[in-house]
Design an enzyme around this catalytic site. Structure first.
Site, short mmCIF file in Angstrom:
data_model
loop_
_atom_site.label_atom_id
_atom_site.label_comp_id
_atom_site.label_asym_id
_atom_site.label_seq_id
_atom_site.Cartn_x
_atom_site.Cartn_y
_atom_site.Cartn_z
N LYS A 44 0.84 -1.20 0.00
CA LYS A 44 0.00 0.00 0.00
C LYS A 44 0.87 1.24 0.00
CE LYS A 44 -1.53 1.79 4.07
NZ LYS A 44 -1.35 3.25 4.17
N ASN A 45 1.87 1.25 0.89
CA ASN A 45 2.66 2.47 1.08
C ASN A 45 3.56 2.77 -0.11
OD1 ASN A 45 1.43 2.83 3.47
ND2 ASN A 45 3.18 2.29 4.76
N ARG B 22 -3.90 10.55 4.54
CA ARG B 22 -2.72 11.41 4.59
C ARG B 22 -1.82 11.25 3.36
NH1 ARG B 22 0.94 13.99 8.11
NH2 ARG B 22 3.07 13.54 7.50
N ASP C 262 -4.70 8.36 9.61
CA ASP C 262 -4.73 7.68 10.90
C ASP C 262 -4.53 8.65 12.05
OD1 ASP C 262 -4.92 5.33 9.58
OD2 ASP C 262 -2.82 4.78 9.82
N ASP D 20 4.77 0.21 11.84
CA ASP D 20 3.48 -0.33 11.39
C ASP D 20 3.24 -1.75 11.91
OD1 ASP D 20 2.91 2.00 10.11
OD2 ASP D 20 3.25 1.27 8.08
#
Ligand code: UD1
Length: 430
Positions: free
Chosen positions: A22-23, A101, A125, A313
């Site tokens: 995802k990141n 974000r 978040d 994470d």
């Protein structure tokens, strides 16, 4: 509100495939803005955050098409095609950006490409203050004028000029934004104390494929020689090390045996070492990593740090692991100050955790005890589900839209590993 009902008591066993990170995927999509035409990104996770980024790009004038793989490869991934116009719009809406974000990662590419950007200040978040000062200071060093007005960051730069930038902290987001701005700047930019995460390497690899001139990605000094134009490419996203780590920790917590296909052990060295220290068997197998655990794990101390340190994470999963291990663990959070918020929820499951500043002291329990809990962010939600698997009875984890932001097919993947988990829906007030 969607909830998971997790029945405790089963060991996770079998094979699970991990798609792209995802990141990384979100930033690769933003990087596509740097070249007009069709950029194709493979192994993009089918998650809420990717839908939000798709919408951000659409409102900037891009065509975005997500096609989920239907060839049975598993992992919940797909292909994204971003079709970028000659002149993208440069303004992002508050309603989308506040939900995620990572939307801030369009800032660098837009300033580089359009000479201006108006990006709403992000939400995302609730895990700490997460300032943007390094993004702003870096862009100013590159010659942009940046101001904040009515909830927006407004950056203008008729021309970005290469410079040297020293980050106070190896921020992932700031490193990415500055590299993406610098690729089209005039002259050479050196970003020092840069983040070294595999996702940074992935973005720099794609930018290089697009024609950018970058050296040092993966080290703390990244050098970018500006070019005048980039071209669209096809790129495959790096595997998600946080999802891989979640399955690895889940296997250990539930005393199971899981092969994580496509997991890259070199991106998870510290975390996998911790699991070995906890008593697990961790081995590289063809196409991935196998993690197996026969006994109750032993507590191990964990300190989160920027890559190559233990990833923040995975900290909620580390706390959940310690909560069911023998002995006492000290978990130290160094990256996001608010990240222990979820501990209150874990305590509702009977975990013995004391917080003191950025340290958590966790005394392991043989078994946790099911209760209704709330996912407070993506990773906390996943950590609570793993804890639910180690609880007596049925644990209801509410607000799982957070989990949907980061884990494709989460409950299907867990069911594939033998877990009993159902998605339910209920009204917020009951
Ligand atoms: C990214 C990841 C997130 C991960 C984090 C650290 C995405 C979408 N998210 O977040 O999952 O937990 O990296 O690995 O990729 N900071 C400042 N000023 C700034 C920028 C950051 O003070 O200008 C602070 C933040 O408040 C935080 C720390 O630096 O305490 C790390 O933040 P950063 O590395 O930037 O994380 P993100 O890129 O937001």
């Amino acid at each position: 509100m969607d909830c998971f009902e997790v029945t405790g008591g089963t060991s996770l066993r079998g094979r699970v495939r991990v798609t792209g990170a995802k990141n990384s995927a979100l930033k690769l999509m933003a990087a596509a803005l740097l070249a007009s035409g069709r950029t194709t990104i493979e192994e993009v996770p089918d998650i809420l955050d990717v839908s939000i980024m798709s919408e951000v790009l659409r409102r900037l004038g891009c065509g975005v098409d997500f096609q989920r793989y239907t060839d049975g490869r598993g992992g919940g991934g797909g292909r994204v095609v971003v079709d970028v116009p000659e002149t993208p719009s440069s303004e992002t809406d508050y309603d989308l950006v506040r939900r995620m974000r990572a939307s801030i990662s369009v800032l660098g590419p837009l300033v580089a490409r359009c000479g201006q950007a108006k990006v709403a200040l992000p939400g995302g978040d609730a895990i700490g203050s997460r300032g943007l000062d390094m993004h702003v200071a870096g862009l100013e060093r590159l010659g942009a004028t940046v101001r904040s007005e009515h909830g927006f960051l407004i950056a203008t730069a008729p021309r970005l000029v290469g410079t040297s930038i020293w980050l106070d902290f190896p921020s992932v987001g700031a490193t990415e934004n500055l590299v993406m701005a610098a690729v089209l700047a005039e002259g050479t930019t050196v970003v020092d104390n840069a983040a070294r995460e595999p996702e940074i390497v992935d973005i720099c690899t794609m930018l290089t494929e697009m024609g950018a001139r970058i050296t040092g990605a993966g080290s703390s000094t990244i050098t970018v020689e500006g070019v005048t134009e980039l071209h669209p490419v096809t790129h495959t996203t790096v595997p998600d090390r946080i999802v891989s780590g979640t399955w690895a920790i889940g296997a250990v917590m539930t005393r199971g045996d899981v092969v994580i296909e496509r997991a890259a052990p070199e991106h998870l060295s510290v975390a996998l070492d911790k699991l070995r220290a906890a008593g697990a068997t961790v081995e590289q197998v063809e196409g991935g990593v196998r993690v197996a655990m026969a006994e109750r794990p032993t507590c191990v101390d964990v300190v989160t740090l920027p890559f190559p340190g233990f990833p923040t994470d995975l900290q909620p999963m580390a706390v959940a692991l310690a909560a069911v291990s023998t002995g006492t663990a000290l978990i130290t959070e160094n990256v996001f100050e608010g990240r222990f918020m979820f501990v209150n929820e874990l305590v509702r499951l009977g975990a013995d955790v004391r917080i003191d500043g950025h340290h958590a002291v966790v005394r392991g329990r043989e078994r946790l005890s099911s209760a209704p809990v709330l996912a407070t962010d993506i990773r906390a939600g996943a950590g609570l589900v793993l804890a639910g698997l180690c609880s007596d009875g049925v644990t209801e984890v509410a607000d799982v839209h957070h989990v949907d932001r980061g884990y494709p097919d989460f409950e299907e993947q867990l069911r594939g590993l033998g877990a009993t988990i159902e998605r339910t829906h209920r009204d917020r007030e009951r």
